[in-house]
Design an enzyme around this catalytic site. Structure first.
Site, PDB file in Angstrom:
ATOM      1  N   ASN A 198     -35.936 -25.535 -25.911  1.00  0.00           N
ATOM      2  CA  ASN A 198     -36.157 -26.858 -25.309  1.00  0.00           C
ATOM      3  C   ASN A 198     -37.070 -27.706 -26.184  1.00  0.00           C
ATOM      4  O   ASN A 198     -37.880 -27.144 -26.920  1.00  0.00           O
ATOM      5  CB  ASN A 198     -36.844 -26.701 -23.941  1.00  0.00           C
ATOM      6  CG  ASN A 198     -35.925 -26.097 -22.913  1.00  0.00           C
ATOM      7  OD1 ASN A 198     -34.740 -26.383 -22.886  1.00  0.00           O
ATOM      8  ND2 ASN A 198     -36.493 -25.253 -22.052  1.00  0.00           N
ATOM      9  N   GLU A 227     -48.376 -21.474 -18.439  1.00  0.00           N
ATOM     10  CA  GLU A 227     -47.249 -22.242 -18.967  1.00  0.00           C
ATOM     11  C   GLU A 227     -47.547 -22.748 -20.377  1.00  0.00           C
ATOM     12  O   GLU A 227     -48.607 -23.335 -20.619  1.00  0.00           O
ATOM     13  CB  GLU A 227     -47.006 -23.438 -18.028  1.00  0.00           C
ATOM     14  CG  GLU A 227     -45.711 -24.154 -18.252  1.00  0.00           C
ATOM     15  CD  GLU A 227     -44.482 -23.363 -17.822  1.00  0.00           C
ATOM     16  OE1 GLU A 227     -44.476 -22.794 -16.716  1.00  0.00           O
ATOM     17  OE2 GLU A 227     -43.520 -23.317 -18.614  1.00  0.00           O
ATOM     18  N   ASP A 228     -46.623 -22.504 -21.264  1.00  0.00           N
ATOM     19  CA  ASP A 228     -46.655 -23.075 -22.613  1.00  0.00           C
ATOM     20  C   ASP A 228     -47.935 -22.767 -23.395  1.00  0.00           C
ATOM     21  O   ASP A 228     -48.466 -23.615 -24.113  1.00  0.00           O
ATOM     22  CB  ASP A 228     -46.345 -24.585 -22.557  1.00  0.00           C
ATOM     23  CG  ASP A 228     -44.892 -24.833 -22.125  1.00  0.00           C
ATOM     24  OD1 ASP A 228     -44.208 -23.849 -21.771  1.00  0.00           O
ATOM     25  OD2 ASP A 228     -44.444 -25.982 -22.143  1.00  0.00           O
ATOM     26  N   ASP A 235     -44.178 -18.285 -16.692  1.00  0.00           N
ATOM     27  CA  ASP A 235     -42.813 -18.787 -16.560  1.00  0.00           C
ATOM     28  C   ASP A 235     -42.020 -18.660 -17.855  1.00  0.00           C
ATOM     29  O   ASP A 235     -40.814 -18.434 -17.828  1.00  0.00           O
ATOM     30  CB  ASP A 235     -42.850 -20.242 -16.104  1.00  0.00           C
ATOM     31  CG  ASP A 235     -41.471 -20.722 -15.706  1.00  0.00           C
ATOM     32  OD1 ASP A 235     -40.789 -19.996 -14.961  1.00  0.00           O
ATOM     33  OD2 ASP A 235     -41.064 -21.816 -16.143  1.00  0.00           O
ATOM     34  N   ASP A 236     -42.687 -18.806 -18.983  1.00  0.00           N
ATOM     35  CA  ASP A 236     -41.966 -18.761 -20.263  1.00  0.00           C
ATOM     36  C   ASP A 236     -41.476 -17.357 -20.574  1.00  0.00           C
ATOM     37  O   ASP A 236     -40.442 -17.186 -21.227  1.00  0.00           O
ATOM     38  CB  ASP A 236     -42.875 -19.269 -21.390  1.00  0.00           C
ATOM     39  CG  ASP A 236     -43.332 -20.677 -21.101  1.00  0.00           C
ATOM     40  OD1 ASP A 236     -42.478 -21.546 -20.929  1.00  0.00           O
ATOM     41  OD2 ASP A 236     -44.559 -20.894 -20.995  1.00  0.00           O
ATOM     42  N   LYS A 259     -44.041 -29.286 -13.613  1.00  0.00           N
ATOM     43  CA  LYS A 259     -43.625 -28.022 -12.984  1.00  0.00           C
ATOM     44  C   LYS A 259     -44.050 -27.992 -11.517  1.00  0.00           C
ATOM     45  O   LYS A 259     -43.319 -27.512 -10.661  1.00  0.00           O
ATOM     46  CB  LYS A 259     -44.217 -26.819 -13.726  1.00  0.00           C
ATOM     47  CG  LYS A 259     -43.588 -26.630 -15.101  1.00  0.00           C
ATOM     48  CD  LYS A 259     -42.823 -25.310 -15.239  1.00  0.00           C
ATOM     49  CE  LYS A 259     -41.792 -25.461 -16.338  1.00  0.00           C
ATOM     50  NZ  LYS A 259     -41.254 -24.267 -16.919  1.00  0.00           N
ATOM     51  N   TYR A 273     -38.564 -33.809 -15.598  1.00  0.00           N
ATOM     52  CA  TYR A 273     -38.765 -32.562 -16.306  1.00  0.00           C
ATOM     53  C   TYR A 273     -37.997 -32.545 -17.630  1.00  0.00           C
ATOM     54  O   TYR A 273     -37.740 -33.589 -18.201  1.00  0.00           O
ATOM     55  CB  TYR A 273     -38.479 -31.363 -15.361  1.00  0.00           C
ATOM     56  CG  TYR A 273     -39.300 -30.251 -15.893  1.00  0.00           C
ATOM     57  CD1 TYR A 273     -40.689 -30.360 -15.896  1.00  0.00           C
ATOM     58  CD2 TYR A 273     -38.708 -29.210 -16.566  1.00  0.00           C
ATOM     59  CE1 TYR A 273     -41.459 -29.430 -16.540  1.00  0.00           C
ATOM     60  CE2 TYR A 273     -39.483 -28.280 -17.210  1.00  0.00           C
ATOM     61  CZ  TYR A 273     -40.856 -28.393 -17.194  1.00  0.00           C
ATOM     62  OH  TYR A 273     -41.604 -27.499 -17.857  1.00  0.00           O
ATOM     63  N   ARG A 294     -48.317 -24.601 -27.119  1.00  0.00           N
ATOM     64  CA  ARG A 294     -46.889 -24.503 -27.440  1.00  0.00           C
ATOM     65  C   ARG A 294     -46.088 -25.180 -26.340  1.00  0.00           C
ATOM     66  O   ARG A 294     -45.518 -24.541 -25.471  1.00  0.00           O
ATOM     67  CB  ARG A 294     -46.487 -23.026 -27.579  1.00  0.00           C
ATOM     68  CG  ARG A 294     -45.169 -22.806 -28.271  1.00  0.00           C
ATOM     69  CD  ARG A 294     -44.226 -21.969 -27.401  1.00  0.00           C
ATOM     70  NE  ARG A 294     -43.789 -22.741 -26.244  1.00  0.00           N
ATOM     71  CZ  ARG A 294     -43.352 -22.241 -25.100  1.00  0.00           C
ATOM     72  NH1 ARG A 294     -43.318 -20.970 -24.909  1.00  0.00           N
ATOM     73  NH2 ARG A 294     -42.951 -23.023 -24.113  1.00  0.00           N
TER      74      ARG A 294
HETATM   75  O1  LIG Z   1     -39.489 -26.163 -19.233  1.00  0.00           O
HETATM   76  C1  LIG Z   1     -38.451 -25.530 -19.275  1.00  0.00           C
HETATM   77  O2  LIG Z   1     -37.347 -25.987 -18.930  1.00  0.00           O
HETATM   78  C2  LIG Z   1     -38.553 -24.131 -19.746  1.00  0.00           C
HETATM   79  C3  LIG Z   1     -39.901 -23.853 -20.248  1.00  0.00           C
HETATM   80  O3  LIG Z   1     -40.776 -23.465 -19.519  1.00  0.00           O
HETATM   81  C4  LIG Z   1     -40.177 -24.098 -21.653  1.00  0.00           C
HETATM   82  O4  LIG Z   1     -39.274 -24.468 -22.417  1.00  0.00           O
HETATM   83  O5  LIG Z   1     -41.336 -23.926 -22.041  1.00  0.00           O
HETATM   84 MG   LIG Z   2     -42.682 -23.555 -20.456  1.00  0.00          MG
END
Ligand SMILES: O=C([O-])CC(=O)C(=O)O
Ligand SMILES: [Mg+2]
Length: 480
Positions: free
Chosen positions: A336, A187-188, A210-211, A115, A44, A97
């Site tokens: 990140n 996600e993203d 999650d974001d 994930k 990850y 993103r």
């Molecule tokens: O992945 C991670 O650690 C946190 C997250 O969802 C991101 O930065 O988009």
């Molecule tokens: Mg993310």
């Protein structure tokens, strides 16, 4: 592990782990669970970021389901091609993103895959119940469009109605084939789509971003824990954010909600303690301020949170200003991967003369400053989402509610021991993550029952035990 450790380069370790996942799933999960602190940064953040950037040239086999514009009108059929039918969690991205790395198009697939492997390793969701999906609507990344190894559609991103229709077909198909209780984790996605999708499907599907929500919950947990280090309550603090995107506004809203519950003040009043640089929805009455240092000096925050996706923005001046205002400045550099972090752990400790309470989104090694060792905390989403998802699944929840996020934050904060605090840690070590996830799952499930959103009846007496009994474990049997 001896084999994996032969590789010096993180990306090679990543590729070796992905090969292992393909070849021997049980062994992959056994290694990941038993060496979680060592392997989390490999499968990850931060390594997964580099893997996504180079995804086309390290490609072996598809690890998830790609659904492109070309499949419009046939998404249900495409889903039926996936070998498993009993799906409980989908993580879906459109790659616009990826972490703080921007538009990586189809190459974002590394994120849903990564994930979901954490859903299994940390939260105990069966691997066969996990479905990684990447929606391919094109990419605006010119470099990728010209890259001979790019794996996706070679066109600019579809937007507007065309985009919305594809997503809607996907969301409808998912519910039709897997039922009302399948969890869809966004996600993203880019900001505008992330907020729109959550608002649009939050009332009809079991969806979680999650974001926005996961990050908010994990950061709030760290802030609740920090109160034990600095004293007082959340309401005693002033928060300044750099970056008002998904993470920033998500965290800000959840802090305001928790403050308002703790002190019985309306959420609108709680919001007055929270400032976001460059934010419209959160604008306060104040003359405009051009840069972050001046904002710190004017607002005098006790907590500085970086969620901008832009690295190196907490400069020496910024950290020094925080340290001159506060005995123990709380500084969270959350963007990140590591390259986008607002500052490093070493910078935070050095520039504050060892006084900062620091946590970051991506991992940093312990830092020695004037003979003392500081262990930086990692506000890693992986603390929350696996247990959160398990809590939803085991209670048969049909909707996500913000109070469940608060329950998850409090459950995580309660897992920080005195011994952890003595080291300056805001989060417990990852070594105990399965136990932590079981506690989070239990409290999230309890909230689902309390809110009347749970469908698995009757409610189990001991939810922690029940959570543990639901968790997949890659155990090897003894054969005689
Ligand atoms: O992945 C991670 O650690 C946190 C997250 O969802 C991101 O930065 O988009
Ligand atoms: Mg993310």
């Amino acid at each position: 592990m001896h084999n994996i450790r032969q590789y010096q380069v993180p990306l090679q370790k990543y590729m070796a782990m992905m090969d292992l996942q393909e070849m021997n799933e049980r062994l992959f999960y056994k290694l990941l669970i038993e060496n979680v602190e060592e392997l989390l940064p490999v499968v990850y953040t931060p390594t997964v970021g580099e893997a996504c950037q180079k995804y086309g040239s390290i490609f072996r086999r598809p690890q998830g389901l790609f659904i492109s514009l070309k499949e419009k009108g046939k998404i249900l059929e495409v889903l039926k091609n996936w070998p498993e039918r009993n799906i409980q969690v989908i993580v879906v991205t459109d790659g616009e993103r990826i972490l703080g790395l921007g538009d990586l198009g189809c190459q974002g697939m590394g994120i849903p895959v990564g994930k979901l492997s954490l859903y299994t390793a940390l939260g105990g969701v069966r691997p066969s119940a996990c479905l990684p999906v990447t929606i391919d609507v094109g990419t605006n990344n010119e470099k990728l469009l010209k890259d001979e190894f790019y794996i996706g559609l070679r066109q600019k991103r579809a937007t507007g109605q065309e985009y919305a229709e594809l997503l809607h077909e996907f969301m409808s198909a998912v519910k039709q084939i897997y039922g009302e209780k399948v969890l869809v984790q966004f996600e993203d996605f880019a900001n505008h789509n992330a907020f729109d999708l959550l608002a649009k499907y939050g009332t009809t599907h079991l969806v979680f971003n999650d974001d926005i929500q996961g990050t908010a919950s994990v950061v709030l947990a760290g802030l609740i824990a920090a109160q034990k280090l600095v004293g007082g309550t959340l309401a005693d603090h002033r928060f300044l954010f750099l970056g008002a995107g998904e993470a920033g506004t998500g965290i800000a809203e959840l802090i305001a909600l928790e403050m308002s519950k703790q002190t019985n003040v309306p959420v609108d009043d709680a919001r007055k303690n929270i400032w976001l640089v460059d934010s419209k929805p959160w604008a306060h009455e104040h003359e405009p301020i051009r840069d972050l240092v001046d904002a710190v000096k004017a607002i005098k925050p006790t907590v500085l949170i970086g969620t901008s996706g832009v690295g190196k923005t907490f400069t020496k001046e910024v950290v020094e200003a925080m340290a001159s205002l506060n005995e123990k400045p709380i500084i969270l550099a959350l963007s990140n991967p590591t390259s986008q972090s607002e500052c490093t752990a070493e910078e935070a400790y050095t520039w504050s003369q060892g006084r900062a309470i620091f946590a970051s989104g991506s991992p940093f090694r312990p830092v020695e400053y004037e003979g003392k060792v500081f262990v930086p905390g990692q506000a890693n989403n992986a603390y929350i989402f696996p247990g959160f998802g398990l809590g939803l699944i085991m209670s048969g929840a049909i909707r996500v509610h913000d109070d469940m996020l608060l329950a998850a934050s409090e459950a995580l904060a309660a897992q920080v021991t005195q011994e952890n605090f003595n080291k300056g840690l805001l989060y417990p070590p990852f070594a105990n993550i399965r136990k932590i996830s079981a506690h989070i799952a239990a409290d999230v499930a309890a909230k689902a029952y309390e809110l009347g959103l749970a469908t698995r009846l009757p409610q189990p007496d001991d939810l922690v035990k029940y959570a543990e009994s639901c968790m997949y474990s890659p155990a090897y049997r003894n054969y005689r």
